[in-house]
Design a protein around this motif. Structure first.
Motif, PDB file in Angstrom:
ATOM      1  N   THR A  20      -2.630   1.959 -41.802  1.00  0.00           N
ATOM      2  CA  THR A  20      -3.029   2.674 -43.013  1.00  0.00           C
ATOM      3  C   THR A  20      -2.605   4.134 -42.944  1.00  0.00           C
ATOM      4  O   THR A  20      -2.011   4.685 -43.877  1.00  0.00           O
ATOM      5  N   LEU A  21      -2.894   4.763 -41.819  1.00  0.00           N
ATOM      6  CA  LEU A  21      -2.521   6.168 -41.660  1.00  0.00           C
ATOM      7  C   LEU A  21      -1.005   6.329 -41.671  1.00  0.00           C
ATOM      8  O   LEU A  21      -0.468   7.231 -42.321  1.00  0.00           O
ATOM      9  N   ALA A  22      -0.307   5.463 -40.962  1.00  0.00           N
ATOM     10  CA  ALA A  22       1.155   5.542 -40.911  1.00  0.00           C
ATOM     11  C   ALA A  22       1.751   5.454 -42.310  1.00  0.00           C
ATOM     12  O   ALA A  22       2.645   6.237 -42.671  1.00  0.00           O
ATOM     13  N   LEU A  23       1.270   4.523 -43.115  1.00  0.00           N
ATOM     14  CA  LEU A  23       1.804   4.342 -44.464  1.00  0.00           C
ATOM     15  C   LEU A  23       1.501   5.538 -45.351  1.00  0.00           C
ATOM     16  O   LEU A  23       2.307   5.901 -46.218  1.00  0.00           O
ATOM     17  N   GLN A  24       0.366   6.175 -45.139  1.00  0.00           N
ATOM     18  CA  GLN A  24       0.002   7.316 -45.975  1.00  0.00           C
ATOM     19  C   GLN A  24       0.735   8.590 -45.559  1.00  0.00           C
ATOM     20  O   GLN A  24       0.894   9.504 -46.368  1.00  0.00           O
ATOM     21  N   LEU A  25       1.205   8.656 -44.314  1.00  0.00           N
ATOM     22  CA  LEU A  25       1.929   9.840 -43.837  1.00  0.00           C
ATOM     23  C   LEU A  25       3.442   9.698 -43.960  1.00  0.00           C
ATOM     24  O   LEU A  25       4.164  10.700 -43.980  1.00  0.00           O
ATOM     25  N   ALA A  26       3.920   8.471 -44.039  1.00  0.00           N
ATOM     26  CA  ALA A  26       5.352   8.211 -43.873  1.00  0.00           C
ATOM     27  C   ALA A  26       6.216   8.756 -45.002  1.00  0.00           C
ATOM     28  O   ALA A  26       7.427   8.921 -44.825  1.00  0.00           O
ATOM     29  N   ASP A  27       5.644   9.055 -46.157  1.00  0.00           N
ATOM     30  CA  ASP A  27       6.430   9.656 -47.225  1.00  0.00           C
ATOM     31  C   ASP A  27       6.771  11.116 -46.929  1.00  0.00           C
ATOM     32  O   ASP A  27       7.627  11.706 -47.590  1.00  0.00           O
ATOM     33  N   HIS A  28       6.095  11.688 -45.935  1.00  0.00           N
ATOM     34  CA  HIS A  28       6.279  13.116 -45.632  1.00  0.00           C
ATOM     35  C   HIS A  28       6.644  13.374 -44.178  1.00  0.00           C
ATOM     36  O   HIS A  28       6.902  14.526 -43.804  1.00  0.00           O
ATOM     37  N   ALA A  29       6.660  12.351 -43.350  1.00  0.00           N
ATOM     38  CA  ALA A  29       6.909  12.563 -41.919  1.00  0.00           C
ATOM     39  C   ALA A  29       7.491  11.302 -41.296  1.00  0.00           C
ATOM     40  O   ALA A  29       7.333  10.196 -41.823  1.00  0.00           O
ATOM     41  N   ARG A  30       8.181  11.493 -40.168  1.00  0.00           N
ATOM     42  CA  ARG A  30       8.703  10.354 -39.407  1.00  0.00           C
ATOM     43  C   ARG A  30       7.606   9.885 -38.460  1.00  0.00           C
ATOM     44  O   ARG A  30       7.100  10.665 -37.656  1.00  0.00           O
ATOM     45  N   VAL A  31       7.247   8.614 -38.552  1.00  0.00           N
ATOM     46  CA  VAL A  31       6.092   8.079 -37.833  1.00  0.00           C
ATOM     47  C   VAL A  31       6.514   6.958 -36.889  1.00  0.00           C
ATOM     48  O   VAL A  31       7.255   6.053 -37.280  1.00  0.00           O
ATOM     49  N   ALA A  32       6.042   7.048 -35.649  1.00  0.00           N
ATOM     50  CA  ALA A  32       6.196   5.954 -34.685  1.00  0.00           C
ATOM     51  C   ALA A  32       4.843   5.282 -34.504  1.00  0.00           C
ATOM     52  O   ALA A  32       3.820   5.957 -34.358  1.00  0.00           O
ATOM     53  N   VAL A  33       4.829   3.958 -34.524  1.00  0.00           N
ATOM     54  CA  VAL A  33       3.598   3.196 -34.327  1.00  0.00           C
ATOM     55  C   VAL A  33       3.777   2.301 -33.111  1.00  0.00           C
ATOM     56  O   VAL A  33       4.735   1.524 -33.035  1.00  0.00           O
ATOM     57  N   LEU A  34       2.857   2.413 -32.161  1.00  0.00           N
ATOM     58  CA  LEU A  34       2.902   1.601 -30.948  1.00  0.00           C
ATOM     59  C   LEU A  34       1.941   0.419 -31.063  1.00  0.00           C
ATOM     60  O   LEU A  34       0.798   0.575 -31.480  1.00  0.00           O
ATOM     61  N   SER A  35       2.421  -0.754 -30.663  1.00  0.00           N
ATOM     62  CA  SER A  35       1.586  -1.948 -30.631  1.00  0.00           C
ATOM     63  C   SER A  35       1.651  -2.553 -29.238  1.00  0.00           C
ATOM     64  O   SER A  35       2.737  -2.775 -28.697  1.00  0.00           O
ATOM     65  N   LYS A  36       0.498  -2.834 -28.657  1.00  0.00           N
ATOM     66  CA  LYS A  36       0.452  -3.408 -27.302  1.00  0.00           C
ATOM     67  C   LYS A  36       1.194  -4.738 -27.207  1.00  0.00           C
ATOM     68  O   LYS A  36       1.832  -5.043 -26.206  1.00  0.00           O
ATOM     69  N   GLY A  37       1.047  -5.534 -28.243  1.00  0.00           N
ATOM     70  CA  GLY A  37       1.713  -6.841 -28.271  1.00  0.00           C
ATOM     71  C   GLY A  37       2.571  -6.932 -29.507  1.00  0.00           C
ATOM     72  O   GLY A  37       3.158  -5.948 -29.953  1.00  0.00           O
ATOM     73  N   GLU A  38       2.637  -8.122 -30.083  1.00  0.00           N
ATOM     74  CA  GLU A  38       3.317  -8.262 -31.362  1.00  0.00           C
ATOM     75  C   GLU A  38       2.391  -7.741 -32.455  1.00  0.00           C
ATOM     76  O   GLU A  38       1.183  -7.625 -32.281  1.00  0.00           O
ATOM     77  N   LEU A  39       2.978  -7.416 -33.602  1.00  0.00           N
ATOM     78  CA  LEU A  39       2.149  -7.006 -34.730  1.00  0.00           C
ATOM     79  C   LEU A  39       1.204  -8.144 -35.096  1.00  0.00           C
ATOM     80  O   LEU A  39       1.520  -9.317 -34.935  1.00  0.00           O
ATOM     81  N   ASN A  40       0.036  -7.771 -35.589  1.00  0.00           N
ATOM     82  CA  ASN A  40      -0.991  -8.737 -36.015  1.00  0.00           C
ATOM     83  C   ASN A  40      -1.664  -9.456 -34.847  1.00  0.00           C
ATOM     84  O   ASN A  40      -2.309 -10.489 -35.046  1.00  0.00           O
ATOM     85  N   HIS A  41      -1.522  -8.931 -33.634  1.00  0.00           N
ATOM     86  CA  HIS A  41      -2.235  -9.524 -32.501  1.00  0.00           C
ATOM     87  C   HIS A  41      -3.533  -8.788 -32.194  1.00  0.00           C
ATOM     88  O   HIS A  41      -4.219  -9.133 -31.239  1.00  0.00           O
ATOM     89  N   GLY A  42      -3.862  -7.761 -32.984  1.00  0.00           N
ATOM     90  CA  GLY A  42      -5.069  -6.987 -32.715  1.00  0.00           C
ATOM     91  C   GLY A  42      -6.299  -7.575 -33.372  1.00  0.00           C
ATOM     92  O   GLY A  42      -6.268  -8.662 -33.972  1.00  0.00           O
ATOM     93  N   ALA A  43      -7.399  -6.815 -33.299  1.00  0.00           N
ATOM     94  CA  ALA A  43      -8.687  -7.309 -33.794  1.00  0.00           C
ATOM     95  C   ALA A  43      -8.715  -7.441 -35.312  1.00  0.00           C
ATOM     96  O   ALA A  43      -9.401  -8.319 -35.851  1.00  0.00           O
ATOM     97  N   THR A  44      -7.977  -6.580 -36.028  1.00  0.00           N
ATOM     98  CA  THR A  44      -7.998  -6.631 -37.494  1.00  0.00           C
ATOM     99  C   THR A  44      -7.653  -8.023 -38.006  1.00  0.00           C
ATOM    100  O   THR A  44      -8.303  -8.552 -38.916  1.00  0.00           O
ATOM    101  N   TYR A  45      -6.650  -8.636 -37.419  1.00  0.00           N
ATOM    102  CA  TYR A  45      -6.145  -9.929 -37.886  1.00  0.00           C
ATOM    103  C   TYR A  45      -7.235 -10.997 -37.889  1.00  0.00           C
ATOM    104  O   TYR A  45      -7.249 -11.880 -38.747  1.00  0.00           O
ATOM    105  N   TRP A  46      -8.160 -10.905 -36.928  1.00  0.00           N
ATOM    106  CA  TRP A  46      -9.144 -11.974 -36.748  1.00  0.00           C
ATOM    107  C   TRP A  46     -10.432 -11.751 -37.537  1.00  0.00           C
ATOM    108  O   TRP A  46     -11.303 -12.621 -37.544  1.00  0.00           O
ATOM    109  N   ALA A  47     -10.557 -10.613 -38.201  1.00  0.00           N
ATOM    110  CA  ALA A  47     -11.771 -10.348 -38.984  1.00  0.00           C
ATOM    111  C   ALA A  47     -11.842 -11.316 -40.161  1.00  0.00           C
ATOM    112  O   ALA A  47     -10.861 -11.494 -40.881  1.00  0.00           O
ATOM    113  N   GLN A  48     -12.990 -11.927 -40.373  1.00  0.00           N
ATOM    114  CA  GLN A  48     -13.082 -12.987 -41.368  1.00  0.00           C
ATOM    115  C   GLN A  48     -13.760 -12.562 -42.666  1.00  0.00           C
ATOM    116  O   GLN A  48     -13.112 -12.409 -43.688  1.00  0.00           O
ATOM    117  N   GLY A  49     -15.060 -12.353 -42.625  1.00  0.00           N
ATOM    118  CA  GLY A  49     -15.894 -12.291 -43.821  1.00  0.00           C
ATOM    119  C   GLY A  49     -15.382 -11.487 -44.987  1.00  0.00           C
ATOM    120  O   GLY A  49     -15.042 -12.030 -46.041  1.00  0.00           O
TER     121      GLY A  49
END
Length: 227
Positions: A20-49
């Protein structure tokens, strides 16, 4: 040190917060995003309700705040609760603008299906079927992948922050594929590394939720709380 990278902003963590932050800053700055694994392997992906926000005209911010403070046994920081509740509807609208497909009453309808969950006195839970986290995570990942000013580094694990004269200038990062530590320099560094649930023997959280971001912050002199 085998590689050197330089960006305006370094975001460590590729969940909902980091992307979210990367997308909101990227129109004005060059942004690098680090992911420990593949994208969508974090906790966000598994949130249900779903996500709680005041989206119905019969609901109110005051009611949502009251419900949250009561459910939190008055232990919540009221200023934080008020901030989150006040910005909830705009956050949902932003997710909709990114293309998140929340469930509606009927196909093509403009009316969203809101549910009521424990601790809430109104229907205010917007959801994408029963896989809301997956919908949010995959949509934001797609948007970040397509943005010219965002570079995604998957299977990269931050080791430590680089702090000199009281300022953070970047991070040392392990590339899991090469086994080499690389230097990432940035004007600003954001920690969006999630929680530390893996300190417990039993948890439904993914392996990446190991608290190393909190530890890096602590070593760099940041204040930490609610551990």
């Amino acid at each position: 040190m085998s590689h050197y990278h330089s960006h305006d902003i370094l975001v460590i963590g590729s969940g909902a917060a980091g992307l979210t932050l990367a997308l909101q800053l990227a129109d004005h700055a060059r942004v690098a995003v680090l992911s420990k694994g593949e994208l969508n392997h974090g906790a966000t992906y598994w949130a249900q309700g779903g996500i709680a926000a005041v989206l119905d005209e019969t609901d109110s911010h005051d009611s949502h705040i009251e419900d949250t403070l009561n459910a939190g046994a008055q232990l919540c920081h009221e200023d934080s609760v008020r901030f989150a509740v006040a910005h909830g509807p705009d956050s949902i609208r932003w997710l909709l603008s990114q293309g998140v497909q929340f469930t509606r009453f009927d196909h093509g309808s403009n009316q969203f299906h809101l549910t009521r969950e424990g601790g809430h006195s109104h229907r205010r839970i917007i959801h994408a079927a029963d896989a809301t986290g997956r919908a949010v995570s995959t949509t934001l990942s797609q948007q970040a992948t397509q943005h010219d000013n965002i570079t995604l580094f998957t299977r990269y694990v931050a080791v430590d922050l680089i702090v000199r004269s009281g300022r953070c200038h970047g991070a040392y990062v392990l590339c899991r594929d090469s086994g080499h530590v690389e230097l990432f320099h940035a004007k600003a560094v954001v920690l969006a590394t999630g929680g530390a649930n893996k300190v417990y023997l039993y948890t439904s959280n993914p392996d990446g939720a190991s608290g190393d971001g909190i530890a890096m912050a602590w070593r760099a002199g940041c204040r930490v709380a609610n551990l």
